[in-house]
Design a protein around this motif. Sequence first.
Motif, mmCIF file in Angstrom:
data_model
loop_
_atom_site.group_PDB
_atom_site.id
_atom_site.type_symbol
_atom_site.label_atom_id
_atom_site.label_comp_id
_atom_site.label_asym_id
_atom_site.label_seq_id
_atom_site.Cartn_x
_atom_site.Cartn_y
_atom_site.Cartn_z
ATOM 1 N N GLU A 1 4.907 -48.292 22.556
ATOM 2 C CA GLU A 1 4.859 -47.285 21.497
ATOM 3 C C GLU A 1 3.561 -47.304 20.695
ATOM 4 N N GLU A 2 2.583 -48.050 21.136
ATOM 5 C CA GLU A 2 1.300 -48.078 20.443
ATOM 6 C C GLU A 2 0.209 -47.586 21.383
ATOM 7 N N ALA A 3 -0.851 -47.030 20.784
ATOM 8 C CA ALA A 3 -1.962 -46.511 21.584
ATOM 9 C C ALA A 3 -3.260 -47.167 21.129
ATOM 10 N N ALA A 4 -4.072 -47.555 22.084
ATOM 11 C CA ALA A 4 -5.395 -48.106 21.801
ATOM 12 C C ALA A 4 -6.432 -47.272 22.541
ATOM 13 N N ILE A 5 -7.668 -47.300 22.068
ATOM 14 C CA ILE A 5 -8.749 -46.534 22.690
ATOM 15 C C ILE A 5 -9.832 -47.500 23.140
ATOM 16 N N GLU A 6 -10.224 -47.378 24.399
ATOM 17 C CA GLU A 6 -11.374 -48.118 24.914
ATOM 18 C C GLU A 6 -12.476 -47.125 25.277
ATOM 19 N N GLU A 7 -13.697 -47.394 24.857
ATOM 20 C CA GLU A 7 -14.832 -46.535 25.181
ATOM 21 C C GLU A 7 -15.470 -47.001 26.487
ATOM 22 N N HIS A 8 -15.585 -46.080 27.442
ATOM 23 C CA HIS A 8 -16.210 -46.387 28.727
ATOM 24 C C HIS A 8 -17.290 -45.349 29.018
ATOM 25 N N THR A 9 -18.148 -45.660 29.949
ATOM 26 C CA THR A 9 -19.121 -44.694 30.481
ATOM 27 C C THR A 9 -18.972 -44.655 31.991
ATOM 28 N N PHE A 10 -19.304 -43.494 32.570
ATOM 29 C CA PHE A 10 -19.277 -43.422 34.034
ATOM 30 C C PHE A 10 -20.416 -42.544 34.526
ATOM 31 N N SER A 11 -20.828 -42.814 35.740
ATOM 32 C CA SER A 11 -21.910 -42.058 36.371
ATOM 33 C C SER A 11 -21.367 -40.773 36.973
ATOM 34 N N GLY A 12 -22.120 -39.683 36.787
ATOM 35 C CA GLY A 12 -21.722 -38.406 37.374
ATOM 36 C C GLY A 12 -21.713 -38.417 38.885
ATOM 37 N N GLN A 13 -22.306 -39.434 39.517
ATOM 38 C CA GLN A 13 -22.276 -39.566 40.972
ATOM 39 C C GLN A 13 -20.976 -40.184 41.465
ATOM 40 N N GLY A 14 -20.155 -40.699 40.526
ATOM 41 C CA GLY A 14 -18.919 -41.385 40.892
ATOM 42 C C GLY A 14 -18.939 -42.809 40.370
ATOM 43 N N ASP A 15 -17.760 -43.331 40.047
ATOM 44 C CA ASP A 15 -17.739 -44.653 39.421
ATOM 45 C C ASP A 15 -16.319 -45.207 39.479
ATOM 46 N N THR A 16 -16.190 -46.507 39.154
ATOM 47 C CA THR A 16 -14.878 -47.146 38.987
ATOM 48 C C THR A 16 -14.874 -47.889 37.659
ATOM 49 N N LEU A 17 -13.894 -47.570 36.828
ATOM 50 C CA LEU A 17 -13.742 -48.247 35.548
ATOM 51 C C LEU A 17 -12.608 -49.266 35.678
ATOM 52 N N ILE A 18 -12.793 -50.438 35.079
ATOM 53 C CA ILE A 18 -11.782 -51.494 35.129
ATOM 54 C C ILE A 18 -11.197 -51.683 33.731
ATOM 55 N N ILE A 19 -9.861 -51.570 33.640
ATOM 56 C CA ILE A 19 -9.140 -51.848 32.399
ATOM 57 C C ILE A 19 -8.541 -53.243 32.528
ATOM 58 N N ASN A 20 -9.056 -54.172 31.750
ATOM 59 C CA ASN A 20 -8.569 -55.549 31.831
ATOM 60 C C ASN A 20 -7.160 -55.664 31.233
ATOM 61 N N ASP A 21 -6.354 -56.514 31.842
ATOM 62 C CA ASP A 21 -4.986 -56.765 31.365
ATOM 63 C C ASP A 21 -4.201 -55.460 31.253
ATOM 64 N N GLY A 22 -4.289 -54.633 32.301
ATOM 65 C CA GLY A 22 -3.627 -53.329 32.263
ATOM 66 C C GLY A 22 -2.303 -53.279 32.991
ATOM 67 N N ALA A 23 -1.796 -54.413 33.447
ATOM 68 C CA ALA A 23 -0.585 -54.402 34.274
ATOM 69 C C ALA A 23 0.647 -53.931 33.508
ATOM 70 N N ASN A 24 0.690 -54.171 32.206
ATOM 71 C CA ASN A 24 1.894 -53.848 31.430
ATOM 72 C C ASN A 24 1.795 -52.527 30.673
ATOM 73 N N LEU A 25 0.803 -51.722 30.981
ATOM 74 C CA LEU A 25 0.636 -50.451 30.267
ATOM 75 C C LEU A 25 1.737 -49.464 30.657
ATOM 76 N N ASP A 26 2.121 -48.638 29.706
ATOM 77 C CA ASP A 26 3.102 -47.585 29.971
ATOM 78 C C ASP A 26 2.443 -46.295 30.448
ATOM 79 N N ASN A 27 1.188 -46.077 30.025
ATOM 80 C CA ASN A 27 0.489 -44.843 30.407
ATOM 81 C C ASN A 27 -0.985 -44.995 30.092
ATOM 82 N N VAL A 28 -1.776 -44.185 30.785
ATOM 83 C CA VAL A 28 -3.217 -44.097 30.548
ATOM 84 C C VAL A 28 -3.579 -42.626 30.490
ATOM 85 N N ALA A 29 -4.361 -42.237 29.482
ATOM 86 C CA ALA A 29 -4.817 -40.847 29.368
ATOM 87 C C ALA A 29 -6.316 -40.835 29.125
#
Length: 757
Positions: free
Chosen positions: A466-494
């Motif tokens: 029931e809580e939301a946190a914000i992480e700031e990321h950057t990605f390359s317009g050519q394509g990229d992979t972002l890693i969210i650490n300790d994300g196994a227990n998340l209910d959703n990502v937007a």
Amino acid sequence: MRYPVSIIFIILLFPVILFSQDRGDYPVRPEMLFQFHHLALELEVDSEENKIRGIAEYEVSPRQDNLQDVLLFADNISIDRIRVNNDEVEFQQQSDSLWVQLANPFYAGEQFKVEITYEAEPQFGVHFNNKGTTWTSMLPKSNRHWLPGFDHPRTELTTSIHIRIPDDQEAIASGNYLGEETVEEGFKQVGYKSDNKLPLSDIGFVTGYLEVMETMVGTKPVHLYSEQGLLDAERSSILLGNTYNRIQETERYLSYEYPYDSFHLIALEDDRWETRSYAAGMGFIFSNRGEFVPQVANNVYAQWFGMHQRPEQWGDAGATLLHQAWLADFFGQSGLDDFNENVDRDETSTVYKNFSPEQLNKLISYVQQEEGSALVNLVESYARKVLTSEGSVMGWSDYARFWYEQTGENWFQKPTFPDGGNEVGLSYNIDVVPENLSENLAIHITPEYAGTDETYNLPVYLFENEEAAIEEHTFSGQGDTLIINDGANLDNVALAPIPGLTFTINKPFSYWLHQLRRDSDSERRKQAALAIEGFSDQPDLQLALNGVLAREEDPEVKAAVLKAMAEVTGGASGVQNWFLSRLDDEHESIQREALRALRYYPDDDIVERDVFEIISMSDNIDLVNEAISVYRSLVPEADFLEFADQFLNEDEDRQFSYALINELYKTSEIEFANERTDDYLAVENPFKVRYTAFQQLNWNDYDADRWAERVETYFTDPDPRIRYLMLSRIDTLSHEDRDRLLIEQETKEKDVRVLAY
């Protein structure tokens, strides 16, 4: 009258020199030997015969002494007589040029009157539609087809316009409404006057069976006219109020008063392939362009930048449109709906396209992406000074010169604007994937087409307990992979939206379900409902969707859940009652999705009965058309063909022909469909129906003789879109007939999109 050979040579040569620069566009800085001060115009509009009769009286003065002739333009207009200061004079017509002989030369600055009595049967420049509405085109050089004059953006004058019409119609023209009077039994005359100077090229009029509402902005009246049945009282009131607010807001923001005597907003069903939607003191909104409110806004902005400050050529209108886009962005307008009922635009890249909704959307996207850039700041900082500058006609070089005088910066090199809003290469597939061998979450970002070298900032919202946190990321317009650490227990990502980019998101079912159940934003809940359609193999999904429906209050989200339910259940026995119970919901979106779900239940007598009842009893035209499509899925083909044939005969207003034609071609009786559809190419049908008929015949009718007859019949159709479409079938004619038709039409055709095919 006979002119000397030298004069005839000039007559023949001058139009070629004048109009050789951009086909279909206005000439740059034409030689204007006379100044035009005032136009007194009396018009009679004959919408049954598609004719315009008029008496145009100009007050003019020479710019130099000893001029012998006045040059005007009148294309395919029959001139009855011309008088100069009440004395009849001789004249010469050549192509679209009209030379008026002056019996006595006037000295520079001396005013005199030129009165022209004429009749026009315009094939270009005036639209006569099947609702009895007559209205003027706003394309370049269109006025000369119904009004003799020097129709160029540099020609400015005051006006008084009186229009004679049947007494059950309304008439609108540029200027302030003067009132109406009966002129004879069954006819009246309606008057308009403008004390502000208007560009002669952008004077317009409308007549027809129109409904009217009025309000005031300060001392200036604002009218809304609409074709009968197009708007109800509530929508009309909303649109009029929106127009009022937008004029006031724009006046305040620009610190510059609305520049004309009044504003007339005209709501019509079909744009007839017009691209620019405004004239001096007038704006047009069209049903086939989608939502009305954004169209209203653009028409209002254009009265300052587009009319008061206007380009000389459509091909050099970039700065004008940039100002419109800047205002649209400032007031939070994301863009206009693009044409959704017109012909393919791939082959129509002419000067007309520069004022299309598509082009304005590109520039709105440009302003959004370039916010804070030198050019956008320049437009914002000096907008009012541009309006108060001496020049009312400005191309890019004029703006650049003005900006240089203000800032010392060189803007004579026009910047390259984007080719599209969300361009190819700016769409990305996003895959949110839990990593099995770690506690992390991977977000894979892949360009759908070509990527870009730009780096983007991307806020990622993480939902847990029931809580939301914000992480700031950057990605390359050519394509990229972002890693969210300790994300196994998340209910959703937007992911936060990024202007100019489109995301197609794939993520686990549990994330979508959490978003559907818990997200506070209705659009994101709707997105989740539609995404869940792809998880039909999930256990207890139907139960989960039932639970969502019991709690959900937003009708659009409920409709999306219904759509998902229909896909998930796929015609399961007993579920039809669940959809039937929602056919009488108060919200149309819910009714529509419940109706669509019933197509999975053929041979069910109750379903068939209830769907047919909607067709027979509902006043909602869109819902009836949807029900027609569903009905074809429910009954035997022979029964549907009999039903369709009868319904087409009864559909006098062509409200349901579009759906019926399309459904006919989903049966096995293609020849029957071809024969029945052929009638719907006829001119009395709405364009949506005609276009559908053409498309279906184009795909399904292989009879060359029938196509040859159609091309002959419709090659001179009053709707340029139909002429354009018929060109794609010109090769079905014999070489002799094809060449004959092309030669005949080339001299008559004025729409450069058709000429450029």
